[in-house]
Design an enzyme around this catalytic site. Structure first.
Site, PDB file in Angstrom:
ATOM      1  N   SER A 134       0.809  -1.225   0.000  1.00  8.26           N
ATOM      2  CA  SER A 134       0.000   0.000   0.000  1.00  8.26           C
ATOM      3  C   SER A 134       0.840   1.272   0.000  1.00  8.26           C
ATOM      4  CB  SER A 134      -0.893   0.037   1.248  1.00  8.26           C
ATOM      5  OG  SER A 134      -1.619  -1.141   1.355  1.00  8.26           O
ATOM      6  N   SER A 166       2.976  -3.220   7.919  1.00  5.26           N
ATOM      7  CA  SER A 166       2.971  -3.842   9.248  1.00  5.26           C
ATOM      8  C   SER A 166       4.374  -4.296   9.637  1.00  5.26           C
ATOM      9  CB  SER A 166       2.040  -5.060   9.268  1.00  5.26           C
ATOM     10  OG  SER A 166       0.730  -4.666   9.007  1.00  5.26           O
ATOM     11  N   GLU A 249      -2.553 -14.508   1.316  1.00  3.54           N
ATOM     12  CA  GLU A 249      -2.761 -13.619   2.458  1.00  3.54           C
ATOM     13  C   GLU A 249      -4.228 -13.675   2.893  1.00  3.54           C
ATOM     14  OE1 GLU A 249      -1.825  -9.483   1.746  1.00  3.54           O
ATOM     15  OE2 GLU A 249      -2.318  -8.911   3.816  1.00  3.54           O
TER      16      GLU A 249
HETATM   17  C1  FAD Z   1      -4.209  -3.625  10.330  1.00  2.00           C
HETATM   18  C2  FAD Z   1      -3.730  -3.321   8.957  1.00  2.00           C
HETATM   19  C3  FAD Z   1      -2.540  -3.859   8.512  1.00  2.00           C
HETATM   20  C4  FAD Z   1      -2.075  -3.590   7.221  1.00  2.00           C
HETATM   21  N1  FAD Z   1      -0.882  -4.099   6.827  1.00  2.00           N
HETATM   22  C5  FAD Z   1      -0.388  -3.787   5.614  1.00  2.00           C
HETATM   23  C6  FAD Z   1       0.919  -4.229   5.218  1.00  2.00           C
HETATM   24  O1  FAD Z   1       1.622  -4.906   5.959  1.00  2.00           O
HETATM   25  N2  FAD Z   1       1.374  -3.903   4.007  1.00  2.00           N
HETATM   26  C7  FAD Z   1       0.632  -3.153   3.137  1.00  2.00           C
HETATM   27  O2  FAD Z   1       1.093  -2.920   2.037  1.00  2.00           O
HETATM   28  N3  FAD Z   1      -0.591  -2.707   3.479  1.00  2.00           N
HETATM   29  C8  FAD Z   1      -1.128  -2.989   4.703  1.00  2.00           C
HETATM   30  N4  FAD Z   1      -2.360  -2.512   5.068  1.00  2.00           N
HETATM   31  C9  FAD Z   1      -3.076  -1.622   4.145  1.00  2.00           C
HETATM   32  C10 FAD Z   1      -4.330  -2.168   3.538  1.00  2.00           C
HETATM   33  O3  FAD Z   1      -4.071  -3.143   2.567  1.00  2.00           O
HETATM   34  C11 FAD Z   1      -5.155  -0.998   2.986  1.00  2.00           C
HETATM   35  O4  FAD Z   1      -5.523  -0.203   4.080  1.00  2.00           O
HETATM   36  C12 FAD Z   1      -6.380  -1.453   2.245  1.00  2.00           C
HETATM   37  O5  FAD Z   1      -6.057  -2.092   1.045  1.00  2.00           O
HETATM   38  C13 FAD Z   1      -7.356  -0.300   1.964  1.00  2.00           C
HETATM   39  O6  FAD Z   1      -6.733   0.797   1.363  1.00  2.00           O
HETATM   40  P1  FAD Z   1      -6.944   2.266   1.964  1.00  2.00           P
HETATM   41  O7  FAD Z   1      -6.607   2.218   3.379  1.00  2.00           O
HETATM   42  O8  FAD Z   1      -6.231   3.211   1.096  1.00  2.00           O
HETATM   43  O9  FAD Z   1      -8.504   2.530   1.861  1.00  2.00           O
HETATM   44  P2  FAD Z   1      -9.318   3.074   0.594  1.00  2.00           P
HETATM   45  O10 FAD Z   1      -8.936   2.290  -0.599  1.00  2.00           O
HETATM   46  O11 FAD Z   1      -9.210   4.544   0.526  1.00  2.00           O
HETATM   47  O12 FAD Z   1     -10.797   2.657   1.007  1.00  2.00           O
HETATM   48  C14 FAD Z   1     -11.684   3.492   1.759  1.00  2.00           C
HETATM   49  C15 FAD Z   1     -13.098   2.870   1.677  1.00  2.00           C
HETATM   50  O13 FAD Z   1     -13.525   2.894   0.305  1.00  2.00           O
HETATM   51  C16 FAD Z   1     -13.928   1.627  -0.114  1.00  2.00           C
HETATM   52  N5  FAD Z   1     -13.620   1.411  -1.514  1.00  2.00           N
HETATM   53  C17 FAD Z   1     -12.465   1.703  -2.161  1.00  2.00           C
HETATM   54  N6  FAD Z   1     -12.530   1.284  -3.436  1.00  2.00           N
HETATM   55  C18 FAD Z   1     -13.757   0.744  -3.618  1.00  2.00           C
HETATM   56  C19 FAD Z   1     -14.437   0.121  -4.718  1.00  2.00           C
HETATM   57  N7  FAD Z   1     -13.851  -0.041  -5.915  1.00  2.00           N
HETATM   58  N8  FAD Z   1     -15.676  -0.329  -4.518  1.00  2.00           N
HETATM   59  C20 FAD Z   1     -16.291  -0.201  -3.305  1.00  2.00           C
HETATM   60  N9  FAD Z   1     -15.709   0.361  -2.235  1.00  2.00           N
HETATM   61  C21 FAD Z   1     -14.456   0.816  -2.386  1.00  2.00           C
HETATM   62  C22 FAD Z   1     -13.125   0.682   0.758  1.00  2.00           C
HETATM   63  O14 FAD Z   1     -13.726  -0.605   0.822  1.00  2.00           O
HETATM   64  C23 FAD Z   1     -13.122   1.403   2.094  1.00  2.00           C
HETATM   65  O15 FAD Z   1     -14.301   1.123   2.775  1.00  2.00           O
HETATM   66  C24 FAD Z   1      -2.852  -2.780   6.352  1.00  2.00           C
HETATM   67  C25 FAD Z   1      -4.039  -2.241   6.795  1.00  2.00           C
HETATM   68  C26 FAD Z   1      -4.489  -2.502   8.083  1.00  2.00           C
HETATM   69  C27 FAD Z   1      -5.793  -1.909   8.548  1.00  2.00           C
END
Ligand code: FAD
Lengths: 395, 379
Positions: A134, A166, A249
């Site tokens: 991410s 993480s 994963e």
């Molecule tokens: C505890 C934790 C550990 C993590 N560990 C890692 C890690 O080790 N390495 C890493 O790379 N990442 C990690 N992540 C990141 C994680 O993969 C992302 O947070 C996740 O993919 C969501 O991206 P975002 O936070 O940018 O949310 P956004 O993409 O901005 O999403 C915000 C909201 O919009 C919704 N949304 C977005 N796009 C769509 C769509 N096309 N259709 C419908 N709804 C949509 C989402 O479902 C969400 O509800 C971690 C996250 C958490 C919470």
């Protein structure tokens, strides 16, 4: 079938003889989970002994081939080991992103040299990995990632930023998605590279979470040198590796509550202790129905996990069904922790006390909210099911 | 493992799938309904099911059955659910076959089991009495009378009771020292004096009956198993029934779901295929996940019965609860996603909704089984 019976007896005897008593006690703090790695300090001799004994058997990664530190077992045999461990309440000897994610990806896409170099240290708990996927502007839309990777002829140079990485501050190495070409479509031009977190220019900064803990980081890269031999799969085609890794994963996250569940008391027992019974029934009858419904769903879901794993071959991926397991398992886990908070009432709200093991339940409850975000959100999993399983248009 | 079909089971599944789609598709149910068929199912179909070995799936070979076990019975029930095929399979091949196999005397077995297997007898379970399933509170009584018994009481929701060659009647035969009532099961000829039967056509165009017993004299050898010991046979019958109904719910729910997904790939609104709307995609994907869990539950229940698992009753209860909820969701979402045509008689989705409603209720709805699961876990 009979082979599995014999195997399960063998496993049972071996576990009885080798699993230290201390490692059969429920986990009470994060430190009870063994992540391994260069910096890892074992909590106890028992934790160390247990990890080494299991690693020697190849049982930290049972389905990996023997030459890479595994035991060459089938999925069914792996399930037997898990079941027998659960029976005696044995803790997992080693948890790591290397086991759950990088390993399966290297087994499928890695060169022989890469497998030999990176897999055995994962199996033995010597190297701890983190996941650099991410970015601030690339979350659900992961393929829009922009961390730049330049080809310098004999090596690469990486510049950019990851987020939510993480344990980046605790990990030894990172598997990282970078952009090697930004002239085509977004899924093209992504590459999957590996590098040591000690390399010059790598800087992780912890982020504090709602649980009060800091398990993940912002990770900055400034002119980071990456050796060419550490490119996994084909340059510009890293998305294939990235997606395949995600199926593993997701399967892991979906199935996780099964393991975690075995370490806590059943929900109904907790509720009965706190709330008491009235004429043989939980005194809060409305909560009682919700608990029954959730426990039935948990049982059915655990049958699905068993069924899907039984259908899959050793080392193979569950494909898009991993999204179903991830979606359902995490939503279910959230439901369960909400009910635990309901059942424990005021007690469950304590944040800093010995009585509450420093707010263990409250902090775990908060942590479960991340289950349906990490590894791709629930909405993203539903999109994947719509597209790849139901084949709905435009998904 | 049990949760994955073995080779024989896969073959049976293929055979049953082809058989019901060909011989008893939804069109046949419509014909039976629209022609106000006298019995509500096709006797010819029942005979063909016998030739396939389906009717005797739980009957031992020495009595002419194929004795393939509960997983096999569930595979057949699932396909009947997919096609909304009407037949006395549940009443006769599952419930009656289990009762007689588990508790029947040698005479009862050799009289009835071969006829079940050959499709020559229909036997209906007369258990429930009131609006809701409640096997622990039976008020029909069987008093000693000479060498036999005298039955009094009323039964409702007697599936296939309108065409039965025999009833299996659950009746109270006394109480234990601690006051708990004890039940016995009897094999009763519907033509006995004092029995009146009213055919009740239900909303799914299938049939059950209300049956009244008024001073009905039956002989001592009508008893199935030992006196006062009906409950343990009844438990096995209900486990088998709940698993089979769950399997039928799985078939009906899966078919309703698949038809709905097919529909949302065709229908256009706002210049788009409606399946492109994420609101529908997510609901469909959620339903997919639930149906996968429902399938796992059904397979676990059938496996538990085949293995005679100690916890069969609990597993069948969890399964019936889960299937009741999931199939209901499938039919509700199905009608909604069809829009107006979902409300028409012409489209099949409504027929699924009706059948699922009946099966949900049969042998305990989700609330009944959630309560049962809670009690068995002491909460
Ligand atoms: C505890 C934790 C550990 C993590 N560990 C890692 C890690 O080790 N390495 C890493 O790379 N990442 C990690 N992540 C990141 C994680 O993969 C992302 O947070 C996740 O993919 C969501 O991206 P975002 O936070 O940018 O949310 P956004 O993409 O901005 O999403 C915000 C909201 O919009 C919704 N949304 C977005 N796009 C769509 C769509 N096309 N259709 C419908 N709804 C949509 C989402 O479902 C969400 O509800 C971690 C996250 C958490 C919470």
């Amino acid at each position: 079938m009979t082979d599995l019976k014999a195997f399960s007896l063998e496993v049972r005897t071996w576990l009885e003889d080798n699993c230290p008593d201390e490692m059969r006690q429920p986990i009470t703090s994060d430190k009870d989970i063994c992540w391994g790695g260069r910096e890892w300090e074992f909590q106890s001799t028992a934790q160390k002994v247990w990890m080494h004994l299991m690693a020697e058997k190849g049982w930290t990664v049972p389905t990996w081939p023997v030459e890479y530190g595994g035991a060459g077992l089938s999925r069914a045999e792996e399930m037997v080991i898990k079941k027998e461990m659960k029976r005696i309440g044995a803790r997992s000897p080693l948890d790591s992103f290397g086991i759950w994610m990088l390993g399966p990806a290297l087994l499928k896409f890695g060169t022989e040299d890469q497998k030999k170099e990176h897999l055995p240290p994962v199996a033995r708990g010597e190297i701890r990995w983190c996941q650099g996927y991410s970015e601030p502007a690339a979350g659900s839309d992961l393929a829009s990632l922009a961390t730049k990777c330049e080809d310098m002829g004999d090596h690469f140079v990486v510049n950019g930023q990851k987020v939510w990485t993480s344990y980046a501050d605790k990990a030894d190495w990172i598997f990282c998605l970078v952009r090697t070409d930004n002239t085509g479509k977004k899924h093209h031009g992504i590459s999957f590279v590996l590098f040591d977190m000690k390399t010059d220019g790598v800087e992780p900064k912890p982020i504090k979470l709602i649980s009060g803990r800091s398990p993940f980081c912002e990770t900055f890269f400034k002119d980071v040198r990456v050796e060419k031999k550490n490119l996994v799969g084909v340059q510009d085609k890293g998305w294939d590796v990235a997606k395949y890794l995600l199926t593993h994963e997701r399967e892991m996250i979906g199935g996780q509550h099964e393991v975690a569940g075995s370490l806590t008391r059943p929900l109904h027992e907790l509720a009965a202790t706190v709330l008491g019974l009235d004429d043989g029934k939980l005194s809060d009858t409305i909560l009682r129905s919700k608990i029954a419904e959730t426990e039935i769903d948990e049982w059915a879901f655990s049958m699905t996990l068993t069924r899907k794993l039984a259908e899959a071959k050793a080392g193979s991926s569950l494909g898009a069904d991993s999204s179903m397991l991830k979606y359902y398992g995490t939503e279910l886990n959230k439901r369960k922790y909400e009910l635990m908070m309901d059942a424990t009432g005021h007690d469950g709200l304590e944040w800093e006390s010995d009585r509450s093991s420093d707010g263990k339940l409250a902090r775990t409850w908060l942590r479960t909210k991340g289950n349906s975000i990490e590894g791709g959100t629930s909405e993203v999993q539903l999109n994947i099911i719509s597209k790849h399983i139901l084949q709905l248009p435009g998904a | 493992m049990g949760l994955v079909l073995n080779e024989d089971e896969s073959l049976l599944q293929d055979a049953a799938e082809g058989f019901f789609a060909d011989k008893a598709p939804i069109k046949e149910l419509r014909n039976l309904r629209d022609n106000r068929d006298e019995i509500g199912f096709s006797q010819a179909l029942w005979k063909e099911m016998a030739e396939m070995g389906f009717t005797g799936v739980l009957v031992e070979e020495e009595y002419g059955g194929v004795d393939m076990g509960f997983m096999a019975s569930g595979i057949i029930a699932e396909q009947m659910g997919r096609n909304l095929s009407a037949s006395p399979f549940l009443s006769t091949s599952i419930l009656a076959a289990t009762a007689i196999r588990e508790g029947g005397s040698d005479d009862q077995k050799s009289n009835w089991l071969p006829k079940i297997a050959s499709g020559d007898a229909i036997i209906a379970l007369a258990l429930d009495e009131r609006a809701k399933h409640n096997p622990d509170n039976i008020t029909t009584t069987a008093e000693r009378s000479g060498n036999g018994f005298r039955l009094n009481g009323s039964k409702a929701m007697v599936v296939d009771g309108h065409v039965a060659d025999a009833f299996i009647v659950a009746a109270k035969t006394g109480s234990q020292e601690d006051g708990t009532e004890v039940t016995s099961l009897f094999l009763v000829d519907p033509n006995t004096n004092g029995i009146s039967t009213e055919r009740t056509i239900m909303l799914d165009s299938r049939n059950s009956a209300r049956v009244d017993f008024n001073e009905v004299e039956i002989s001592g050898d009508a008893l199935i198993g030992n006196i006062d010991d009906g409950e343990h046979i009844l438990r096995k019958v209900l486990n088998a029934g709940r698993a089979a109904v769950s399997a039928e719910l799985l078939g009906a729910g899966s078919q309703a779901f698949e038809s709905t997904v097919a529909y949302i790939k065709e229908r256009k609104q706002f210049g788009k295929i409606i399946g492109e709307f994420q609101a529908l995609q997510h609901r469909a994907s959620h339903l997919y996940s639930e149906i996968e869990n429902a399938r796992s539950a059904v397979m676990a229940a059938l496996t538990a019965l085949d293995k005679n698992d100690d916890n069969s009753e609990g597993i069948c209860a969890m399964t019936k609860a889960k299937l009741g909820s999931v199939a209901k969701l499938a039919s509700q979402e199905g009608v909604q996603m069809h829009g107006g045509v979902g409300m028409t008689d012409e489209y099949d989705i409504g027929l699924f909704m009706k059948r699922i409603r009946v099966l949900q209720e049969l042998f305990g709805d989700a609330s009944y089984h959630m309560n049962k699961v809670a009690l068995s876990n002491e909460y």
